[in-house]
Motif scaffolding. Structure first.
Motif, short mmCIF file in Angstrom:
data_model
loop_
_atom_site.label_atom_id
_atom_site.label_comp_id
_atom_site.label_asym_id
_atom_site.label_seq_id
_atom_site.Cartn_x
_atom_site.Cartn_y
_atom_site.Cartn_z
N HIS A 39 0.86 -1.18 0.00
CA HIS A 39 0.00 0.00 0.00
C HIS A 39 0.90 1.22 0.00
O HIS A 39 1.77 1.36 0.84
N HIS A 40 0.66 2.10 -0.95
CA HIS A 40 1.49 3.30 -1.05
C HIS A 40 0.60 4.52 -1.19
O HIS A 40 -0.45 4.47 -1.83
N ASN A 41 1.03 5.63 -0.57
CA ASN A 41 0.38 6.90 -0.85
C ASN A 41 0.79 7.35 -2.24
O ASN A 41 1.85 7.00 -2.75
N SER A 42 -0.07 8.15 -2.83
CA SER A 42 0.24 8.60 -4.18
C SER A 42 1.44 9.53 -4.21
O SER A 42 2.05 9.73 -5.24
N ALA A 43 1.82 10.12 -3.07
CA ALA A 43 2.93 11.07 -3.04
C ALA A 43 4.26 10.40 -2.83
O ALA A 43 5.30 10.99 -3.05
N GLU A 44 4.28 9.15 -2.39
CA GLU A 44 5.54 8.47 -2.13
C GLU A 44 5.64 7.24 -2.99
O GLU A 44 4.67 6.59 -3.29
N GLU A 45 6.85 6.90 -3.36
CA GLU A 45 7.10 5.77 -4.24
C GLU A 45 7.69 4.62 -3.43
O GLU A 45 8.36 4.81 -2.43
N SER A 46 7.46 3.44 -3.91
CA SER A 46 7.98 2.25 -3.24
C SER A 46 9.44 2.08 -3.56
O SER A 46 9.99 2.67 -4.48
N GLY A 47 10.07 1.23 -2.79
CA GLY A 47 11.46 0.94 -3.03
C GLY A 47 11.64 -0.01 -4.18
O GLY A 47 10.79 -0.17 -5.03
N GLN B 14 3.04 4.80 -13.61
CA GLN B 14 2.84 4.09 -14.86
C GLN B 14 1.39 3.70 -14.96
O GLN B 14 0.82 3.14 -14.03
N LEU B 15 0.75 4.00 -16.09
CA LEU B 15 -0.67 3.77 -16.24
C LEU B 15 -0.96 2.40 -16.83
O LEU B 15 -2.09 2.10 -17.15
N GLY B 16 0.03 1.57 -17.03
CA GLY B 16 -0.20 0.24 -17.57
C GLY B 16 -0.69 -0.72 -16.51
O GLY B 16 -0.87 -0.36 -15.34
N PRO B 17 -0.90 -1.98 -16.88
CA PRO B 17 -1.41 -2.97 -15.93
C PRO B 17 -0.31 -3.50 -15.01
O PRO B 17 0.06 -4.67 -15.04
N TYR B 18 0.24 -2.62 -14.16
CA TYR B 18 1.33 -2.99 -13.27
C TYR B 18 1.06 -2.47 -11.87
O TYR B 18 0.22 -1.58 -11.65
N PHE B 19 1.79 -3.04 -10.91
CA PHE B 19 1.78 -2.50 -9.56
C PHE B 19 2.42 -1.11 -9.58
O PHE B 19 2.94 -0.65 -10.59
N SER B 20 2.42 -0.48 -8.41
CA SER B 20 2.98 0.87 -8.33
C SER B 20 4.47 0.89 -8.60
O SER B 20 5.02 1.94 -8.92
N ASP B 21 5.16 -0.28 -8.48
CA ASP B 21 6.58 -0.29 -8.79
C ASP B 21 6.85 -0.29 -10.29
O ASP B 21 7.99 -0.14 -10.72
#
Length: 978
Positions: A16-24, A88-95
Motif C-alpha cells: 500500500h502506497h500513498n500517491s505522493a511516495e514511491e515504493s522501493g 505508470q498507467l499500464g497494468p502494473y503494480f505501483s513499482d
C-alpha cells in the motif's frame, strides 16, 4: 504487509502506497527449486496450506527485505485525492514491474465506529448541520428515531461484516503465495490488484496440467506433396484475405508441447519468463487460485463466487492489455485485434483465430471459429438459394396455374372469406399473390430442400474436422474438461444445510450430497413453469390469430377505399410485425425465467449449470420463435371447415383460410419479417444502441474533461467502466435460432441463407468490437469443443429433414400439381389444374346469419360459388363430402414424406460415414508428436544419467584420500537432481 509462516519465511506481500511516495526496489520474481517435495496434483476440494519457505524463495531472498524480516509493514491506503498521475498507467503494480494479473473491486465503507463518532460527536457533522437548518421550522426531537437508528446500525453491521470477510479472504490469498496491492479511491471504489509470482505460476501450471511449449520445434506437414502444393497455392491467392498478425507467419512450424513440470523446467524455453506465461494464462491461473481459496467467517465456506454474489466484492476481472485508440497507445494484442478483426473495413478478411484464442482463451476462440465456419458454409447455400429464387422469377410467366388465375376470362366466383361483411369475389383478384407464390413454390424448391439437408450434414462434418484441427494446433487433444470443474457455491451451501440437519444422526462420516429427492420440489416447479410458459406462448399466438380474423372483418366493413384495397397484405404484414415484437419481448423474459429455474435446480458444477440453462433457454426460445411459423405451415387453412359448416372459436370467430395459392406465401412473409426484424433489432438496438446509450449516460463530463480523465485513469479503472462479460450463451442462442430458420423451413423461403449470410458478416465484426472494446476481458476458459451446442445443431439438422418433407408435401402445391399432371390431366399438362382444385357450393346452403349482406357486390346474382378443397359437388349423392381425389393426394403426400425422409437421411448418413472426423494429416501429426515426445524424454533421461555418472566420478576423485582408489564405492553415494 508481509505474511509469514511459522518458520519466519515470507509467503506473500501486500503493498500500500500513498500517491505522493514511491515504493522501493520491487521484489524479484523468485525461481522455484526443482528439488522440493510437493504433490503434483490437487483435487477440487483441496485447500491451500501456507507455502513453505523453500517454495517461495529457494535460491535468493527478496531485495531490500533484510531489514523487514522482524516486523510487518502496516497497511496504508493509497488515495488518489491529489489528482496526481501515477508512475505508470499500464497494468502494473505501483513499482511499474510486477504485472497485475487480476483485479477485485469493492466498495469503500468506513467502519461503524468511525461513522458513529463522526456523526454523533463531530462539531460539523451532517446531523448537527441538519438540525441547525431545521431548528427554525420544527422543534428539536429529544432523541433520535429508534427505527432509523436500528436500520443504520444493521447497515453498518453488514458493511463491517463484508470488510472482515475481505480481510480474511485476502489473508488466505497471501498464504497461496500471491502478491497483493490495494488502491482506494476517494470516489468510494477500492481495487485489490493481484500478481502471481513465478513460483506460483509454475506450481499452479503443474497442478492444472497446462501444456506449455518445449524447446523442441518441428515442421508440420499438411499432407502429401500434391496437397501441400495446392494448399500453398490457395494460400498465396488468398493472401490479401488473411489478417496481418504474427500468428500466421509460421504456420508450418510448431513447438512440441508437454504438461508443465517444475522438475523438467530445462525442457521448456524459459529464456523470457515474462512471456512464457502470457496474460491469458496468468489471469486464468490466478482465477483458479481464487476459486480454491475460501473464507470461513460465515457458517459455511465462501469462495470468490459467493463473495461476489454477496456484494463483498463488487466485481472481479483480468485486465486488457492496453488501449486501442489514441496516438500514444502501445502496440498490443488488443489493439491488433481491433485493427485486424473488430473493424468493419476488414469484413472481407478471415478472422485471426489464433490471436483470438491467445487473448480471450479457447472457449471464445472456438465460438468465433464456429461462427466463421458457419458463415463460410452459408456462401454456397445463399448462392443456390438465389438461383432457386431467380428460377422462380424467370418461369413465373410460364406457370400455367398462375396464368389461369390471372386470366379474367375464367370469371370464377369465390365464396366469401368471412361471415356477413365479406361478399363474393373473383379469383382474378388474387393474381398478384399467385404470381408471388410461384417465386418460392416451384419445382426447384424440392431440389433446394434436399440440398440444404445435405448442406447441414456437410457443415457438421466440416466443423468437426476444423475443431479437431484446432485441438491439435492449440494442444487440447488430451484435455479433459472435468479437471476444471468446481462445486458451485450454492451447491455447497445446500449440502452444508443438509449436513447440519443430519448432525444428530450416527452416520456423521457418510458423504452428504444432494439427491433427486432433495431436488424433487425444484423439478416439479421447473416442469410446471415450463409447461405454463409454453401454454402462454400458444395463447399469445392464438391471440394474434384472433387479431387477424377481427382486423380482416373490420377492414371489409370500412368505408375508406384505401383500407379495402389490399386487405390481405395489410393483415399479413401487421400480424407478422406483432409476432416479431412479441417474440423479441418474450425472448428476454424467458431467458431470465430459465436462469431462475436453473438456480432452483442447484446444479453441482458450473458446467452442469450451463448445460441445464442452455437446454431450458433453448426450449423456451425455440417454442417462442417457431410456434407462429409452425401454425402457418401446418395448421392454418386445415382447421376451417367448409362453406355452410365453418369451424368457429370463441363464439363467432371463424377460423381463417389460406389464399388460393396456399399458405406458403404467408409463411414466407412471416419468416422474412422474423429473420430481418430479429437481426436488425437485436443487433442494432440491443448490441449497438443500448451499449452506446449507457456510455453516453456515463460520460456526463464535457469531452475535454473526459479525455483528460481517461489519460490519468489506470487500466483497472478503465476496465471497471466496461460492461461485464456474461458468457457466450446469448451469442450461441442467437445463431442456433437462425440456423433453425435457415434449415427447418427453407423450402418456403430460399432466400433465408442469403439473409443469414449478410447478418453474420456484420455479426462477426459486431461481436468482435463488443469483445475488444465494450466488454471486460473474460476469464480464459479451456474447451475442446462447443459442448451441448453441437448436439442441438445436430438435432435441428435431423428435424429439418422431416419438417421440409411436410412443408413440401402439405403446405405447398407440389404434390397436388404432380398428381393432377400424371393422373387427372387429359393432356398431361397443367391446364385445368385450378378448376380441379376448386369445389362447388350452393349459396342456398349457407347457415342462417352467415350469408353476405351484399350478395350483388359483383353486379350479378350468385347461385354457385367456389372454394378451395377436394369435396363432392352439391348435386352428388354425398354432397360436400371429401372426394376420392382428396384421399389419393393424401396418400401420395404421406408416401412422399416417407420416401423423402428416408432417402435424405440415408444420403446424410452416407456423407457422414464418407468424411472422417479427424483429418488424415492431423492424425499423422498427433502420432508423430507422441513419438517425438518419447524420443525427447529418452534422450533427456540418457543425458541426465551420463551427467550424473560424470559428476559422481569427478566428486569421488577430488575427495578420495591419498592412495585410495577413486572408484572405491562410498557408503552413501551422492545424487544430484537436475
Amino acid at each position: 504487509m508481509e505474511r509469514r509462516d511459522d518458520g519466519g519465511e515470507e509467503v506473500g506481500s501486500v503493498t500500500h502506497h500513498n500517491s505522493a511516495e514511491e515504493s522501493g526496489s520491487p521484489p524479484l520474481l523468485c525461481e522455484h527449486s526443482p528439488q522440493q517435495n510437493e504433490p503434483t496434483t490437487m483435487r477440487t476440494g483441496d485447500t491451500y496450506q501456507p507455502v513453505p519457505g523453500e517454495d517461495k524463495n529457494p535460491d535468493m531472498d527478496f531485495v531490500n527485505t533484510s531489514s523487514k524480516s522482524k516486523q510487518s509493514i502496516h497497511m496504508k491506503n493509497r488515495y488518489a485525492d491529489d489528482g496526481s498521475s501515477y508512475p505508470q498507467l499500464g497494468p502494473y503494480f505501483s513499482d511499474g514491474q510486477r504485472r497485475v494479473d487480476y483485479v477485485l473491486v469493492y466498495d469503500i465503507e468506513q467502519p461503524a465506529s468511525v461513522q458513529q463518532n463522526s456523526s454523533i460527536f463531530g462539531k460539523n457533522s451532517f446531523i448537527q448541520r441538519l438540525r441547525r437548518r431545521l431548528s427554525s421550522r420544527a422543534p428539536l426531537q429529544p432523541k433520535e428515531d429508534p427505527e432509523i437508528a436500528a436500520q443504520e446500525q444493521q447497515a453498518h453491521y453488514h458493511e463491517d461484516d463484508k470488510r472482515l470477510r475481505r480481510e480474511e479472504f485476502e489473508d488466505n490469498i497471501l498464504q497461496t503465495g500471491l502478491e497483493l496491492e490495494k488502491e482506494e479511491k476517494i470516489s468510494g471504489m477500492g481495487y485489490l490488484k493481484i500478481h502471481a509470482p513465478w513460483n506460483v505460476l509454475c506450481r499452479e501450471a503443474e497442478f492444472m496440467k497446462l501444456k506449455m511449449p518445449t524447446k523442441k520445434v518441428y515442421e508440420v506437414k499438411q499432407g502429401s506433396n500434391l496437397v501441400e502444393k495446392i494448399r500453398l497455392y490457395i494460400h498465396k491467392i488468398t493472401a490479401p484475405l488473411h489478417p496481418k498478425v504474427g500468428a500466421n507467419q509460421q504456420e508450418n512450424r510448431k513447438p512440441l508441447s508437454h504438461p508443465f513440470s517444475r522438475e523438467k523446467q530445462h525442457l521448456f524455453d524459459l529464456s523470457d519468463r515474462d512471456q512464457f506465461f502470457d496474460s491469458k494464462t496468468r489471469s486464468s491461473i490466478v482465477h483458479e487460485v481464487l476459486k480454491r481459496t475460501k473464507c470461513r467467517r460465515a457458517r459455511y465456506s465462501m469462495g470468490i463466487t459467493s463473495l461476489l454474489a454477496s456484494g463483498t466484492y463488487v466485481s472481479g476481472y483480468p485486465l486488457h492489455d492496453g488501449d486501442i485508440e489514441g496516438v500514444d497507445a502501445d502496440r498490443n494484442d488488443r489493439r491488433l485485434l481491433y485493427e485486424e478483426w473488430a473493424c468493419y473495413s476488414v469484413f472481407y478478411k478471415y478472422q485471426p483465430i489464433g490471436l483470438i484464442r491467445k487473448y480471450f482463451g479457447e472457449k471464445v476462440g472456438l465460438y468465433f471459429a464456429w461462427l466463421g465456419v458457419y458463415t463460410q458454409m452459408l456462401i454456397p447455400a445463399a448462392i443456390i438459394g438465389v438461383i432457386v429464387f431467380l428460377y422462380g422469377c424467370a418461369t413465373v410467366d410460364d406457370n400455367i396455374p398462375s396464368m389461369e388465375i390471372c386470366d379474367p376470362r375464367n370469371n370464377i366466383t369465390m365464396c366469401p372469406l368471412c361471415d356477413r361483411v365479406c361478399s363474393y369475389w373473383r379469383l382474378a383478384t388474387a393474381c398478384g399473390t399467385a404470381r408471388a407464390s410461384h417465386l418460392f413454390d416451384n419445382p426447384a424448391t424440392v431440389f433446394f430442400s434436399v440440398f440444404m439437408a445435405l448442406w447441414a450434414v456437410l457443415f457438421m462434418e466440416h466443423w468437426k474436422r476444423r475443431q479437431m484441427r484446432l485441438n491439435y494446433i492449440w494442444d487440447l487433444t488430451g484435455f479433459g474438461e472435468e479437471e476444471q470443474d468446481h462445486n458451485r457455491a450454492e451447491y455447497e451451501f445446500k449440502v452444508m444445510k443438509k449436513t447440519m440437519r443430519k448432525e444428530h444422526k450416527h452416520d456423521k462420516n457418510e458423504k452428504v450430497k444432494l439427491t433427486c429427492t432433495d431436488r424433487l420440489p425444484a423439478y416439479l416447479t421447473i416442469l410446471m413453469t415450463m409447461a405454463f410458459l409454453i401454454v402462454v406462448t400458444f395463447a399469445i399466438v392464438f391471440g394474434v390469430i384472433l387479431y387477424r380474423i377481427s382486423i380482416r372483418a373490420a377492414l371489409h366493413m370500412s368505408t375508406y377505399p384505401a383500407a379495402r384495397s389490399n386487405i390481405r397484405a395489410t393483415v399479413k404484414t401487421t400480424a407478422a410485425i406483432i409476432n416479431l415484437i412479441i417474440i423479441i419481448i418474450l425472448d428476454e423474459v424467458y431467458a431470465a425465467i430459465a436462469r431462475w429455474l436453473t438456480t432452483l435446480e442447484v446444479p453441482k458444477t458450473d458446467k452442469s449449470f450451463e448445460q441445464r440453462l442452455i437446454f431450458k433457454t433453448f426450449i423456451l426460445k425455440f417454442v417462442n420463435a417457431f410456434t407462429p411459423i409452425v401454425y402457418l405451415a401446418f395448421f392454418r387453412g386445415r382447421l376451417v371447415g367448409r362453406p355452410g359448416n365453418y369451424l368457429y372459436v370463441i363464439g363467432s370467430y371463424r377460423m381463417e383460410e389460406c389464399a388460393h395459392a396456399g399458405c406458403l406465401m404467408e409463411l414466407c412473409i412471416q419468416l422474412c419479417i422474423t429473420m430481418l426484424g430479429k437481426q436488425l433489432i437485436q443487433n442494432n438496438l440491443f448490441e449497438i444502441g443500448i451499449p452506446k446509450l449507457k456510455k453516453m449516460l456515463q460520460k456526463k463530463k464535457p469531452g475535454s474533461q473526459q479525455e483528460e480523465l481517461n489519460k490519468t485513469m489506470q487500466r483497472h479503472e478503465k476496465d471497471n467502466l466496461l460492461c461485464p462479460f456474461v458468457g457466450l450463451n446469448p451469442e450461441y442462442m442467437e445463431m442456433i435460432i437462425q440456423f433453425g430458420m435457415v434449415t427447418l423451413f427453407v423450402a418456403s423461403f430460399p432466400l433465408a441463407p442469403l439473409f443469414a449470410l449478410l447478418n453474420n458478416i456484420i455479426e462477426i465484426r459486431l461481436d468482435a468490437k463488443k469483445f475488444v472494446k465494450e466488454l471486460r476481458r473474460p476469464i480464459a476458459v479451456k474447451a475442446k469443443d462447443i459442448g451441448i451446442w453441437y448436439n442441438l445443431l445436430r438435432g435441428l439438422s435431423k428435424v429439418a429433414v422431416i419438417v421440409n418433407a411436410f412443408v413440401i408435401a402439405f403446405t405447398s402445391d407440389f404434390i397436388p400439381r404432380l398428381v393432377y399432371q400424371y393422373k387427372y390431366s387429359p393432356d398431361g399438362t397443367m391446364h385445368g389444374f385450378v378448376d380441379h382444385t376448386l369445389s362447388y357450393f350452393n349459396v342456398s346452403d349457407f347457415q342462417e346469419g352467415t350469408e353476405p349482406l351484399d350478395p350483388m357486390h359483383l353486379g350479378y346474382k350468385v347461385e354457385i360459388c367456389r372454394f378451395k378443397d377436394y369435396r363432392e359437388p352439391p348435386w352428388s349423392s354425398t354432397p360436400y363430402e371429401l372426394s376420392k381425389e382428396f384421399w389419393a393426394i393424401l396418400a401420395v403426400r404421406l408416401a412422399f414424406v416417407i420416401v423423402f425422409q428416408n432417402v435424405v437421411m440415408l444420403m446424410s448418413d452416407f456423407v457422414d460415414w464418407l468424411i472422417p472426423d479427424i483429418p488424415k494429416d492431423i492424425s499423422l501429426q498427433m502420432h508423430k508428436e507422441k513419438v517425438m515426445m518419447v524420443e525427447l524424454f529418452m534422450k533427456e533421461q540418457g543425458q541426465r544419467l551420463v551427467a550424473r555418472d560424470n559428476y559422481n566420478q569427478d566428486n569421488c576423485a577430488s575427495t578420495s584420500p591419498a592412495g585410495e582408489s577413486p572408484t572405491q564405492p562410498r557408503s552413501r553415494p551422492i545424487t544430484h537432481n537436475d
